[in-house]
Design an enzyme around this catalytic site. Sequence first.
Site, PDB file in Angstrom:
ATOM      1  CD  GLU A 138     -25.522  68.003 -55.420  1.00 44.47           C
ATOM      2  OE1 GLU A 138     -25.272  66.849 -55.855  1.00 44.47           O
ATOM      3  OE2 GLU A 138     -26.402  68.724 -55.901  1.00 44.47           O
TER       4      GLU A 138
ATOM      5  CB  CYS B  83     -34.012  72.504 -81.344  1.00 39.67           C
ATOM      6  SG  CYS B  83     -33.817  74.127 -80.557  1.00 39.67           S
TER       7      CYS B  83
ATOM      8  CG  ASN C 270     -28.965  70.477 -59.462  1.00 42.93           C
ATOM      9  OD1 ASN C 270     -28.464  70.703 -58.357  1.00 42.93           O
ATOM     10  ND2 ASN C 270     -28.872  69.301 -60.063  1.00 42.93           N
ATOM     11  CD  GLU C 271     -25.158  67.821 -60.540  1.00 42.46           C
ATOM     12  OE1 GLU C 271     -24.350  67.449 -59.684  1.00 42.46           O
ATOM     13  OE2 GLU C 271     -25.922  67.029 -61.153  1.00 42.46           O
TER      14      GLU C 271
ATOM     15  CE  LYS D 254     -35.466  51.645 -56.196  1.00 40.56           C
ATOM     16  NZ  LYS D 254     -35.295  52.079 -57.602  1.00 40.56           N
TER      17      LYS D 254
ATOM     18  CG  HIS E 190     -27.009  59.409 -54.428  1.00 42.76           C
ATOM     19  ND1 HIS E 190     -26.461  60.052 -53.340  1.00 42.76           N
ATOM     20  CD2 HIS E 190     -26.276  59.794 -55.500  1.00 42.76           C
ATOM     21  CE1 HIS E 190     -25.443  60.798 -53.741  1.00 42.76           C
ATOM     22  NE2 HIS E 190     -25.308  60.650 -55.050  1.00 42.76           N
TER      23      HIS E 190
END
Length: 681
Positions: A309, A159, A151-152, A358, A360
């Site tokens: 989306e 590293c 996702n996205e 919560k 959104h």
Amino acid sequence: MTTRPYPFTKLPFGGDWNPEQWERPVWNEDVQLFEHAGIDLLSVNIFAWTALQPAEDTYDFTRLDEVLALLESRGLRACLGTGTAAIPAWMATAFPDVMRVDEQGRQHRFGGRHNACPNSPTYRRFAPALAGQLAKRYAGRDVVALWHVSNEYGGACYCPRCEGAFRVWLRERYGTLEALNHAWNAAFWSQTITAWDEIIAPNELSVQGGERTTAVQGLTLDYQRFMSDALLGAYRLEVDAIRAEIPDAVITTNLMGTYRPLDYRAWAPHLDVIAWDSYPSPQDTPAAIALRHTLMRSLKGGQPFMLMEQTPSQQNWQAYNALKRPGVMRLQSWQAVAHGADAVMFFQMRRSVGACEKFHGAVMEHHGRTDTRVFREVAQLGAELKALGSATLGARTPARVAVWFDWPAWWAVENSSGPTAALHYLREVTALYTAFHSQGYAVDLVGPDSDLSPYGVVASTLLYLLPTGAAEKLTAFVEGGGMFLAGLMSGVADESDRVFPGGPPGPLKELLGVWVEEVDALPPGETNGVVFQGGLSGTHDCTLLFEQLRVEDAEVLGAYAQDFYAGSPVLTRRRAGEGQAWKLGTSLDAAGLRTLTRALCDEAGVRPLVPELPAGLEVTQRDGDGGSFLFVLNHTAQEQRLDVPGLTGTDVLNGEAVDGTVTLPPHGVRIVRRDAAGATA
């Protein structure tokens, strides 16, 4: 990579559904509401790694089995996520190598998302293994329409493993240290590399001084390329695992439009369908939103994309999360379709009760009611999409104008120290795109590997990096009859950000017939003027940078209005073969860009879809097996009337006949299927 057929017979409507956050009774309530709203495709299992794999050697698909069975029983389909978008706590605890290191050299701990190192052996073992287990379990299940990997993607890592992989990547790119040191101009500040293991990641402990400051531009530019490739490599591992079980699976991931860190042109061949997440700011112009849709459509040569989306109402992560005003969600959804979307989807189906999303927006709010403005608008849109059916499915958006958009050029121009900190690649490209778009011209976005033959006009600004072969391609385009605009800072450097001998415009010098002697930089707000001449008229403000052009073989079409270089050339044109090459040496205001782009189109014989398009209205066209469709969108809060000479047809949203005039209510949309006699190519 072969592109698989699109797996839908109508534009799917739906979005992200997270049943893992809810008890079973809520699932049953949700699927009933889906039917009420016309929703038929649900993205599921996006963030479910821990639920699917609660321990290193344990898989549990019980809940996902129930979710898919429930969708299947109601005639709904799934966009099935691999669940790998955020790593589980047990993995971060047992295998700390999986956690990424940020640009300040800090190794992250468990929490959040985008939290894995793309070169971690642990991540590269567990993520494709889970994807493969899912594919093996659900192969042949019709309920799974397509696969959604992670996702996205985002989150660069610095590293030691990434540093080592970067050295391998560089050896493959340059072959020898001599070639690498030359590309990076490493003699500067004694940056010469004498052994491959001396190469370091360019974080803030080494050459970086923030996102836009680096001591060695070539090093930083290559690391940006490498990290985009590394994340793509992680995506491809999951794709390969799915493909091993389901060779004909349709696989994608959700891109983020004009997302700077990843070169989506390099990603596009590895997605069967482009899918992206549209979250405009309330301050974004309709043209800025249109540009992102255009970019996503252009990634695969005009192939339609999925709007994966968008929010039905408001976001949660901007500083001020205003509601979308009545009608705006519907308008923006149809705007996506107008620019090539073959799906309209939301995040999210039901608002979360806790954590950072919560607040959104969602199709179903915390109260779960259907008698709300947002739910009614969603249901209206669902009914309209159902009525549209397959009419526009697969339809293309023909364009004869192209604007150049290239991620490495974006990175390089903003990595550079000077000539101004106020120069923003996306802002300048958006201004150029807007000049065409606002006048009703159909526009594509192209890059170094694009086929230019469909276009009459190719326009660029900040064509800063000029890849090998680009000058020859642009010269052939012009000599074949095309109109080419080279804007500010064109042809400055090669692919390694090494300035061309002789200075700008580098290999474009012969085509343009000019060279750049000096570049003045003034603070934002301080302006000069461009006085058009040679068939163009008017004086327009210009700002930021002011190139001093030396003309060798070109005609002058514009000069500076003031300062010590008043009267010197700023806009030129050279005729070559059957076409013309134009050069603009400054950042021109909106009115000036409109005049300039209109002149380019007139010279090329390119006509707008609608002449004299009023401000606030947007027009596009999609052509396919279902017919030719003119989309007219009203981005204003007032009723608008638009005359379209020669337009006859039927509005597919309300069935009304259209004959030359379109009337739109505030934030209104008209989609006119042209009569056969009125269809245009």
